[in-house]
Design a protein around this motif. Structure first.
Motif, PDB file in Angstrom:
ATOM      1  N   SER A 113       1.358   6.962  -2.574  1.00 26.28           N
ATOM      2  CA  SER A 113       2.217   6.129  -1.749  1.00 26.28           C
ATOM      3  C   SER A 113       2.800   6.920  -0.584  1.00 26.28           C
ATOM      4  O   SER A 113       2.932   8.144  -0.641  1.00 26.28           O
ATOM      5  CB  SER A 113       3.368   5.540  -2.583  1.00 26.28           C
ATOM      6  N   MET A 158      -4.138   2.780  -1.435  1.00 20.80           N
ATOM      7  CA  MET A 158      -2.817   3.399  -1.544  1.00 20.80           C
ATOM      8  C   MET A 158      -2.004   2.588  -2.553  1.00 20.80           C
ATOM      9  O   MET A 158      -2.160   1.370  -2.648  1.00 20.80           O
ATOM     10  CB  MET A 158      -2.114   3.389  -0.192  1.00 20.80           C
ATOM     11  N   THR A 185      -3.607  -2.180  -1.398  1.00 22.90           N
ATOM     12  CA  THR A 185      -2.386  -1.469  -1.013  1.00 22.90           C
ATOM     13  C   THR A 185      -1.265  -2.483  -0.807  1.00 22.90           C
ATOM     14  O   THR A 185      -1.460  -3.498  -0.138  1.00 22.90           O
ATOM     15  CB  THR A 185      -2.593  -0.683   0.294  1.00 22.90           C
ATOM     16  N   SER A 197      -5.423  -7.009  -4.054  1.00 26.16           N
ATOM     17  CA  SER A 197      -4.321  -6.311  -4.724  1.00 26.16           C
ATOM     18  C   SER A 197      -3.499  -7.316  -5.523  1.00 26.16           C
ATOM     19  O   SER A 197      -3.593  -8.531  -5.318  1.00 26.16           O
ATOM     20  CB  SER A 197      -3.435  -5.584  -3.712  1.00 26.16           C
TER      21      SER A 197
END
Length: 199
Positions: A78, A101, A121, A140
């Motif tokens: 992160s 990420m 992410t 995600s």
């Protein structure tokens, strides 16, 4: 004759060897500073470990055409900005892209994100005033997680996200998000997978 043969072979090698348009930049969690400007010439930026950009004088601008990705897709890397300003400024033809990420966290700041694509992410907005324009989220669990902040959003797109926008402990969000956050979140959660399947 040998001279000409050598030159011909050398020219062939020049055309066969791929030339990289940019050089990768590796950023480790232990690096002393992550602020400044990330530009396309040094892209992609490969992040190894969680990085913090803290303090009101340490700002980060991520410019057009930059790709930011985790060194490992399993570590949940992160970028966390607290008090500093993280501006993500892509363009229509050169968006900023994030890959694998864990989250990009904007905390205690006033910032903007434009022409950006988030792949696997999340974008977390905490106690911040954030403008989002032409931002997309793909593959995600969550697209945006908002907590105690204000978001001015235009032209958002969600593809294969379980929940598009999720807010918690909201006290100063715009009226639309404050009054209808549950309905909006459920609607986006329903529409995002359907839209992805239709493509």
């Amino acid at each position: 004759m040998q001279k000409y043969t050598f030159c011909a072979c050398l020219c062939a090698l020049v055309f066969l060897v791929p030339v990289s348009a940019s050089a990768a930049t590796y950023i480790n969690a232990g690096d002393s500073s992550h602020s400044g400007v990330w530009d396309e010439a040094d892209s992609p930026y490969i992040i190894d470990g969680n990085i913090w950009i803290s303090g009101y004088s340490n700002n980060l601008t991520i410019g057009p055409g930059v790709s930011v990705m985790a060194a490992s897709t399993t570590d949940g890397v992160s970028i966390y900005g607290a008090g500093s300003v993280i501006n993500i400024q892509g363009t229509a033809d050169k968006p900023v892209r994030f890959y694998d990420m864990g989250a990009i966290t904007l905390a205690d700041q006033t910032t903007s994100v434009s022409n950006a694509e988030f792949y696997r992410t999340q974008l977390q907005v905490t106690r911040s005033t954030t403008t989002l324009d032409h931002v997309s989220f793909h593959d995600s669990d969550y697209g945006i997680i908002a907590s105690k902040g204000t978001i001015d959003a235009n032209n958002l797109f969600f593809s294969s996200t379980t929940k598009g926008i999720w807010s918690r402990k909201v006290s100063s969000m715009p009226v639309l998000m404050d009054a209808y956050q549950r309905v909006l979140s459920r609607l986006l959660s329903f529409l995002a997978p359907a839209h992805a399947n239709a493509q």
